[in-house]
Scaffold this motif. Structure first.
Motif, PDB file in Angstrom:
ATOM      1  N   SER A  22       0.831  -1.214   0.000  1.00 14.43           N
ATOM      2  CA  SER A  22       0.000   0.000   0.000  1.00 14.43           C
ATOM      3  C   SER A  22       0.862   1.260   0.000  1.00 14.43           C
ATOM      4  CB  SER A  22      -0.970   0.013   1.184  1.00 14.43           C
ATOM      5  OG  SER A  22      -0.277   0.119   2.400  1.00 14.43           O
ATOM      6  N   ASP A  23       2.036   1.207   0.666  1.00 12.44           N
ATOM      7  CA  ASP A  23       2.955   2.352   0.640  1.00 12.44           C
ATOM      8  C   ASP A  23       3.475   2.593  -0.776  1.00 12.44           C
ATOM      9  OD1 ASP A  23       2.887   2.766   3.476  1.00 12.44           O
ATOM     10  OD2 ASP A  23       4.333   1.136   3.721  1.00 12.44           O
ATOM     11  N   VAL A  24       3.853   1.508  -1.440  1.00 14.99           N
ATOM     12  CA  VAL A  24       4.354   1.620  -2.811  1.00 14.99           C
ATOM     13  C   VAL A  24       3.269   2.193  -3.715  1.00 14.99           C
ATOM     14  CG1 VAL A  24       5.178   0.313  -4.816  1.00 14.99           C
ATOM     15  CG2 VAL A  24       6.092  -0.202  -2.532  1.00 14.99           C
ATOM     16  N   GLN A  25       2.035   1.736  -3.543  1.00  9.43           N
ATOM     17  CA  GLN A  25       0.928   2.249  -4.364  1.00  9.43           C
ATOM     18  C   GLN A  25       0.710   3.741  -4.129  1.00  9.43           C
ATOM     19  OE1 GLN A  25      -2.291  -0.338  -3.269  1.00  9.43           O
ATOM     20  NE2 GLN A  25      -1.699  -1.921  -4.730  1.00  9.43           N
ATOM     21  N   GLY A  27       2.979   5.926  -3.229  1.00  7.36           N
ATOM     22  CA  GLY A  27       4.086   6.594  -3.912  1.00  7.36           C
ATOM     23  C   GLY A  27       3.879   6.633  -5.415  1.00  7.36           C
ATOM     24  N   GLN A  28       3.401   5.532  -5.974  1.00  3.32           N
ATOM     25  CA  GLN A  28       3.123   5.486  -7.411  1.00  3.32           C
ATOM     26  C   GLN A  28       2.049   6.500  -7.795  1.00  3.32           C
ATOM     27  OE1 GLN A  28       2.161   1.309  -7.596  1.00  3.32           O
ATOM     28  NE2 GLN A  28       4.206   0.765  -8.364  1.00  3.32           N
ATOM     29  N   ARG A  29       1.025   6.630  -6.949  1.00  5.95           N
ATOM     30  CA  ARG A  29      -0.029   7.622  -7.220  1.00  5.95           C
ATOM     31  C   ARG A  29       0.530   9.043  -7.159  1.00  5.95           C
ATOM     32  NH1 ARG A  29      -3.317   4.073  -4.123  1.00  5.95           N
ATOM     33  NH2 ARG A  29      -3.178   5.433  -2.309  1.00  5.95           N
ATOM     34  N   ALA A  30       1.420   9.299  -6.225  1.00  3.50           N
ATOM     35  CA  ALA A  30       2.035  10.626  -6.124  1.00  3.50           C
ATOM     36  C   ALA A  30       2.821  10.951  -7.391  1.00  3.50           C
ATOM     37  CB  ALA A  30       2.939  10.704  -4.894  1.00  3.50           C
ATOM     38  N   ILE A  31       3.593   9.987  -7.878  1.00  2.30           N
ATOM     39  CA  ILE A  31       4.363  10.197  -9.108  1.00  2.30           C
ATOM     40  C   ILE A  31       3.426  10.380 -10.289  1.00  2.30           C
ATOM     41  CG2 ILE A  31       5.938   9.083 -10.748  1.00  2.30           C
ATOM     42  CD1 ILE A  31       7.382   7.907  -8.262  1.00  2.30           C
ATOM     43  N   ALA A  32       2.357   9.599 -10.359  1.00  2.26           N
ATOM     44  CA  ALA A  32       1.385   9.733 -11.453  1.00  2.26           C
ATOM     45  C   ALA A  32       0.751  11.123 -11.451  1.00  2.26           C
ATOM     46  CB  ALA A  32       0.311   8.651 -11.343  1.00  2.26           C
ATOM     47  N   PRO A  59      10.988  -0.659 -11.734  1.00  5.31           N
ATOM     48  CA  PRO A  59      10.493  -0.812 -10.366  1.00  5.31           C
ATOM     49  C   PRO A  59      10.422  -2.262  -9.895  1.00  5.31           C
ATOM     50  CG  PRO A  59       8.706  -0.180 -11.841  1.00  5.31           C
ATOM     51  CD  PRO A  59       9.987  -0.087 -12.628  1.00  5.31           C
ATOM     52  N   ASN A  60      10.283  -3.205 -10.801  1.00  8.23           N
ATOM     53  CA  ASN A  60      10.219  -4.616 -10.407  1.00  8.23           C
ATOM     54  C   ASN A  60      11.543  -5.126  -9.872  1.00  8.23           C
ATOM     55  OD1 ASN A  60       7.509  -4.824 -11.198  1.00  8.23           O
ATOM     56  ND2 ASN A  60       8.125  -5.133 -13.315  1.00  8.23           N
ATOM     57  N   ASP A  61      12.646  -4.505 -10.283  1.00  9.89           N
ATOM     58  CA  ASP A  61      13.965  -4.936  -9.826  1.00  9.89           C
ATOM     59  C   ASP A  61      14.324  -4.392  -8.445  1.00  9.89           C
ATOM     60  OD1 ASP A  61      14.327  -6.329 -12.186  1.00  9.89           O
ATOM     61  OD2 ASP A  61      15.436  -4.701 -13.148  1.00  9.89           O
ATOM     62  N   SER A  62      13.635  -3.354  -7.990  1.00  7.11           N
ATOM     63  CA  SER A  62      14.007  -2.713  -6.728  1.00  7.11           C
ATOM     64  C   SER A  62      13.564  -3.499  -5.507  1.00  7.11           C
ATOM     65  CB  SER A  62      13.428  -1.301  -6.668  1.00  7.11           C
ATOM     66  OG  SER A  62      12.017  -1.362  -6.659  1.00  7.11           O
ATOM     67  N   ARG A  63      12.616  -4.385  -5.647  1.00 11.44           N
ATOM     68  CA  ARG A  63      12.091  -5.135  -4.502  1.00 11.44           C
ATOM     69  C   ARG A  63      12.954  -6.350  -4.171  1.00 11.44           C
ATOM     70  NH1 ARG A  63       8.478  -2.640  -1.365  1.00 11.44           N
ATOM     71  NH2 ARG A  63       7.200  -4.453  -1.006  1.00 11.44           N
ATOM     72  N   PHE A 134      13.089  20.927   1.079  1.00  5.71           N
ATOM     73  CA  PHE A 134      11.720  20.758   1.560  1.00  5.71           C
ATOM     74  C   PHE A 134      11.604  19.385   2.200  1.00  5.71           C
ATOM     75  CE2 PHE A 134      11.565  23.445  -2.201  1.00  5.71           C
ATOM     76  CZ  PHE A 134      10.794  24.520  -1.774  1.00  5.71           C
ATOM     77  N   GLU A 135      10.835  19.300   3.258  1.00  2.00           N
ATOM     78  CA  GLU A 135      10.537  18.013   3.860  1.00  2.00           C
ATOM     79  C   GLU A 135       9.037  17.939   4.113  1.00  2.00           C
ATOM     80  OE1 GLU A 135      13.052  16.270   6.934  1.00  2.00           O
ATOM     81  OE2 GLU A 135      14.274  18.096   6.832  1.00  2.00           O
ATOM     82  N   CYS A 136       8.446  16.826   3.735  1.00  2.00           N
ATOM     83  CA  CYS A 136       7.040  16.614   4.045  1.00  2.00           C
ATOM     84  C   CYS A 136       6.793  15.114   4.166  1.00  2.00           C
ATOM     85  CB  CYS A 136       6.118  17.253   3.011  1.00  2.00           C
ATOM     86  SG  CYS A 136       6.292  16.592   1.367  1.00  2.00           S
ATOM     87  N   GLN A 137       5.659  14.775   4.713  1.00  2.00           N
ATOM     88  CA  GLN A 137       5.319  13.372   4.894  1.00  2.00           C
ATOM     89  C   GLN A 137       4.162  13.005   3.984  1.00  2.00           C
ATOM     90  OE1 GLN A 137       4.309  12.828   8.972  1.00  2.00           O
ATOM     91  NE2 GLN A 137       2.930  14.558   9.020  1.00  2.00           N
ATOM     92  N   PHE A 138       4.113  11.750   3.612  1.00  2.00           N
ATOM     93  CA  PHE A 138       2.938  11.276   2.885  1.00  2.00           C
ATOM     94  C   PHE A 138       2.511   9.954   3.488  1.00  2.00           C
ATOM     95  CE2 PHE A 138       6.291   9.279   0.445  1.00  2.00           C
ATOM     96  CZ  PHE A 138       5.759   8.090   0.021  1.00  2.00           C
ATOM     97  N   TYR A 139       1.240   9.703   3.384  1.00  2.00           N
ATOM     98  CA  TYR A 139       0.636   8.514   3.979  1.00  2.00           C
ATOM     99  C   TYR A 139       0.018   7.653   2.917  1.00  2.00           C
ATOM    100  CZ  TYR A 139       1.308  10.668   8.495  1.00  2.00           C
ATOM    101  OH  TYR A 139       1.861  11.229   9.602  1.00  2.00           O
TER     102      TYR A 139
END
Length: 139
Positions: A22-25, A27-32, A59-63, A134-139
């Motif tokens: 869910s974290d990866v998803q 992040g993917q939505r943020a990039i999209a 991205p498949n190789d990073s896991r 800049f620093e911020c958090q995402f959930y």
């Protein structure tokens, strides 16, 4: 806008074992969203890298491996491409896995996006922007 005026932003997206699906998803939505608002409208170009134990472009190789030991490769990638603007999406797991070594400063800005607000306090000292950090958090 002339092509040379369009900035390139390098995005380093942590996909190590501390990131659940869910974290990866998220992040993917943020990039999209960034692609839709800024890349598709011609305001910037994104170079996206994924990391865990190594920096990769697929991205498949990073896991594979599950750790977060890619910090030296991240800095080397930034320096070798002379990136001026950087986004690093990671968490506090980076503190425990890495010997951070020398610091690096880019000409533009660095955005630190912390997964679930889990900040690695030493990292913003290691890669900085001359214009701003800049620093911020995402959930």
């Amino acid at each position: 806008i002339p092509d040379e005026a369009i900035p390139t932003v390098a995005v380093f997206f942590d996909q190590s074992g501390s990131w659940g699906a869910s974290d990866v998803q998220k992040g993917q939505r943020a990039i999209a969203t960034v692609k839709q608002k800024y890349v598709d409208t011609g305001l910037c170009v994104l170079d996206i890298y994924y990391f865990g134990d190594h920096v990769v472009t697929n991205p498949n190789d990073s896991r594979k491996g599950g750790g977060t030991t890619a910090w030296p490769e991240i800095v080397k990638t930034i320096a070798s491409h002379d990136y001026k603007n950087i986004v690093i999406m990671t968490d506090d797991d980076m503190n425990s896995w890495n010997n951070h070594g020398e610091s690096y400063t880019v000409e533009g800005c660095v955005w630190w996006l912390w997964r679930q607000g889990k900040r690695a306090p030493n990292l913003p000292k290691q890669v900085r922007g001359m214009q701003h950090n800049f620093e911020c958090q995402f959930y």
